[in-house]
Write an enzyme that holds these catalytic residues in place. Structure first.
Site, PDB file in Angstrom:
ATOM      1  N   SER A  81      20.623   5.336  36.139  1.00 24.61           N
ATOM      2  CA  SER A  81      21.617   4.422  35.607  1.00 24.61           C
ATOM      3  C   SER A  81      21.238   3.029  35.473  1.00 24.61           C
ATOM      4  CB  SER A  81      22.869   4.426  36.825  1.00 24.61           C
ATOM      5  OG  SER A  81      21.855   3.689  37.888  1.00 24.61           O
ATOM      6  N   LYS A  82      22.250   2.421  34.619  1.00 24.20           N
ATOM      7  CA  LYS A  82      21.882   1.092  34.136  1.00 24.20           C
ATOM      8  C   LYS A  82      21.298   0.066  35.203  1.00 24.20           C
ATOM      9  CE  LYS A  82      25.302   0.125  31.100  1.00 24.20           C
ATOM     10  NZ  LYS A  82      26.341  -0.476  30.257  1.00 24.20           N
ATOM     11  N   ARG A  83      22.121   0.280  36.204  1.00 23.04           N
ATOM     12  CA  ARG A  83      22.320  -0.720  37.545  1.00 23.04           C
ATOM     13  C   ARG A  83      20.533  -0.978  38.147  1.00 23.04           C
ATOM     14  NH1 ARG A  83      26.713  -2.641  39.930  1.00 23.04           N
ATOM     15  NH2 ARG A  83      25.189  -3.573  41.355  1.00 23.04           N
TER      16      ARG A  83
END
Length: 487
Positions: free
Chosen positions: A256-258
RNA sequence: GGCGCAUUCGUCUAGUGGUCCAGGACGCAGCCCUCUCAAGGCUGAGAUCACGGGUUCAAAUCCCGUAUGCGCUACCA
C-alpha cells in the site's frame, strides 16, 4: 480450446496512477499472451463514478506505454471487441441484466441503504454466522415491481443465488477451490445509478471480448464463485482462472501507499529503468526454476509460464530492486546510456552548458558501475560538468599536506610536457614525479583527485584526467593550490 | 465472526519421495584486487523446510490436524 490462441486482459480501474501490483498483473498477462502468440487486451474498469479522477485514464495509458506493455487491443488501439472503456458499455450490461431477471437469476431490489445498514447491524449484533442480504425484495409481486419501477423508485439488480451444489473453481496457480453456495452473497449487479458493479461488468466483458484466461490478483479469488455463477446463468463458457499472489509491504500486509512508493510513475521519476522494474516485478512470484535473475523482456516472454507462478505473497524488497537496477545500468552500452544522461543533464543546473556526445559517452562509461539510478548521475559526477566549487573538508584534512602544493607544481610542469595525453601517459608522468620526489604515488594521486573533482570518490584518477583533458586538469590543480589553505 | 488462500535463511526464491544435516540471489560481515568509491572475485554468518501426527525402508516434498499470517466479507475495484 486447446488450439485456440489465448486472449487475456489487464483490467485496471483508473485511480490516478499505475500501482506496481497492477504492473505485475499486467506484465504476467502480457508475458502469457506473448509467449503463446495470443492477444493482450487493456480494458478500463471505470464503473465507480465516485472514484472518477480527472486525467487518470490518460496517465495510465501513458505509463503502460512507457514500460512497454502496449496492448494489442485497448482504448487507444481499438479492436474487434470494443469499446474498451466500461463506462461506454452501459447498455450492454443492462441487456444481460434484463436477461438474468427474465430467467429468475437476478431480481430488482428497492431496499434503501438505510435498511441495508440496519440489516447488517442487527445481523452483526445477533452474531449470525454470515452477514448477507435477506432477499427481502425477492418476494415482491410482479405488479408491485412494475409499479415501483414506473414511479422511478431507486433500485438495484441483485444476483439470485439458490441452494445447490458447491461452486467449483479450477485455478491454474492454486488448483481446485470450492465454495458453498450458501456462503455467496446476493451481490448487486447493477447499481442504482445504472452502472454495473465489477462482478457484472467483468463477466460480461470477458465473455464478449472472448477472454480465455482471467489472470488477476488473489484478492479476487473470494468473489470468483459469483462470477462462475454468472457464466452459468448466462450459459457462457467459463474461462480459465489464474489468481496471482499478492505483493506485500515489509510487514506482509497488502502493498500500500502508506509504506513507500507504490506508483510506477514514482519509480520512473526516480530514474529507475523500465527494464529493471519489469525484471524485478516479474521475479516477485515467478521463477524459471533455475538461478537466473537478470532478464530482458524478451527473455521473460520466452520463459514465462503460469504453471511456475508462486502461490504465496511476495514482499516488495526495494534493496533488490536497487541492485537489479544497477545491474541493468551496467548492462547498457555507453551509447544506450547517453540519452538518459542527457535527460538528467537537462534537468540539472548544467542544462545551459553543452557537451559533445563524445565527451558524455566517456563520462557514461566512467560512471556506469557507480550508479544506482540515472538520478544519481549528476550528483556523483558534477565535476565533469563544472570545476569544483568547494573541496571536501574530510579529504583535505586527510590528503592535503603542507608539502602538497610544491609536489603538485612539479607534477604540473611534467603534465605540461605531454601532448594529447591519455590514461597511460598521465600515469607514467605521475609515477615519474613521485619517484623523483621519493614519495608514494598516493601522495600525488589523492591530492590530484581532490583538486580535480573536489571529492574523494569516483572513477580511477587517470580516467578522470583523460576525460577532463590536459588544459582543464592543469587549470584545476592550479586553482586548488591557490584555494586550499591549511590552518 | 464467516469464507478462502498461504506457510523453505531478514527478503526474493530453487527444490515435485532418496543425490538436501536444503542450493542461488539481495542485504549483512570479512578478505582479495586497488589511487578513492564502486564494480568484480573469494569466504562467512544466516532455514531444526510453521508445529504435531500419520503414510513409507526413506518426506521440505504425499495425507490429516493445529497454529500463524494474509485476503475477501460495499450500490469500490
Amino acid at each position: 480450446m486447446i488450439n485456440e490462441t489465448p486472449r487475456v486482459r489487464f483490467a485496471p480501474s483508473p485511480t490516478g496512477y499505475l500501482h506496481v501490483g497492477g504492473l505485475r498483473t499486467a506484465l504476467y498477462n502480457y508475458l502469457f499472451a506473448k509467449h503463446n502468440n495470443g492477444t493482450f487486451i487493456l480494458r478500463i474498469e471505470d464503473t465507480d463514478r465516485n472514484r472518477f479522477v480527472e486525467g487518470a485514464l490518460e496517465n495510465l495509458l501513458d505509463t503502460m506505454e512507457w514500460v512497454g506493455l502496449v496492448p494489442d487491443e485497448g482504448p487507444r488501439q481499438g479492436g474487434i471487441s470494443g469499446p474498451y472503456i466500461q463506462s461506454e458499455r452501459l447498455d450492454i450490461y443492462k441487456k444481460y441484466a434484463d436477461e438474468l431477471i427474465e430467467s429468475g437469476k437476478a431480481y430488482y431490489c428497492f431496499c434503501s441503504s438505510e435498511r441495508l445498514e440496519e440489516l447488517r447491524d442487527t445481523q452483526l449484533k445477533a452474531k449470525v454466522a454470515q452477514v448477507k442480504y435477506d432477499k427481502h425484495c425477492l418476494n415482491l409481486s410482479k405488479q408491485e415491481i412494475s409499479d415501483r419501477l414506473k414511479n422511478g423508485e431507486s433500485h438495484v439488480i441483485r444476483l439470485n443465488v439458490e441452494p445447490g451444489s458447491k461452486v467449483k473453481i479450477k485455478d491454474i496457480v492454486r488448483g481446485n477451490v470450492e465454495f458453498d453456495r450458501s456462503t455467496i452473497d446476493y451481490q448487486v449487479l447493477i447499481k442504482s445509478d445504472g452502472y454495473p458493479t465489477y462482478h457484472m461488468a467483468n463477466v460480461v466483458d470477458d465473455h464478449l471480448m472472448k477472454i480465455t484466461h482471467v489472470i488477476r490478483g488473489e484478492e479476487w479469488l473470494p468473489s470468483t464463485p459469483k462470477h462462475v455463477l454468472l457464466y452459468e446463468f448466462l450459459n457462457w463458457e467459463i474461462p480459465e482462472f489464474a489468481h496471482l499472489p499478492l505483493l506485500l509491504n515489509a510487514d506482509k500486509s497488502k502493498l500500500s501507499k502508506r509504506q513507500g512508493d507504490v506508483a510506477v510513475e514514482d519509480y520512473r521519476e526516480k530514474g529507475y529503468l523500465k527494464s529493471s522494474l519489469l525484471n524485478f516485478v516479474a521475479m516477485l512470484g515467478w521463477s524459471a526454476g533455475d538461478d537466473k535473475e537478470f532478464y530482458t523482456l524478451k527473455e521473460l516472454i520466452e520463459n514465462f509460464s503460469l504453471e511456475r507462478v508462486q502461490k504465496s505473497g511476495a514482499v516488495f524488497n526495494i534493496d533488490k530492486l536497487n541492485w537489479l537496477n544497477a545491474e541493468h545500468i551496467k548492462n547498457q552500452t555507453n551509447e544506450e546510456l547517453l540519452p538518459f544522461l542527457k535527460k538528467e543533464l537537462e534537468k540539472s543546473e548544467f542544462r545551459d552548458k553543452t557537451f559533445s556526445d563524445e565527451y558524455l559517452l566517456k563520462v557514461a562509461g566512467a560512471m556506469k558501475s557507480r550508479l544506482n539510478f540515472y538520478g544519481d548521475f549528476i550528483e556523483r559526477s558534477s565535476y565533469f560538468f563544472e570545476e569544483p566549487k568547494t573541496y571536501s573538508q574530510d579529504i583535505v584534512d586527510k590528503r592535503w599536506k603542507p608539502e602538497t602544493p610544491e609536489h603538485l607544481n612539479k607534477l604540473i610542469s611534467e603534465f605540461e610536457k605531454l601532448e594529447n595525453p591519455v590514461h597511460d601517459q598521465y600515469e607514467i608522468s605521475l609515477k615519474k614525479v613521485a619517484e623523483e620526489l621519493n614519495i608514494g604515488g598516493g601522495k600525488l594521486i589523492h591530492p590530484v583527485r581532490l583538486a580535480v573533482s573536489g571529492i574523494g570518490v569516483g572513477p580511477g584518477l587517470y580516467e578522470i584526467l583523460e576525460i577532463l583533458g590536459k588544459e582543464e586538469v592543469i587549470k584545476r590543480i592550479k586553482t586548488a593550490i591557490d584555494k586550499i589553505k591549511l590552518d
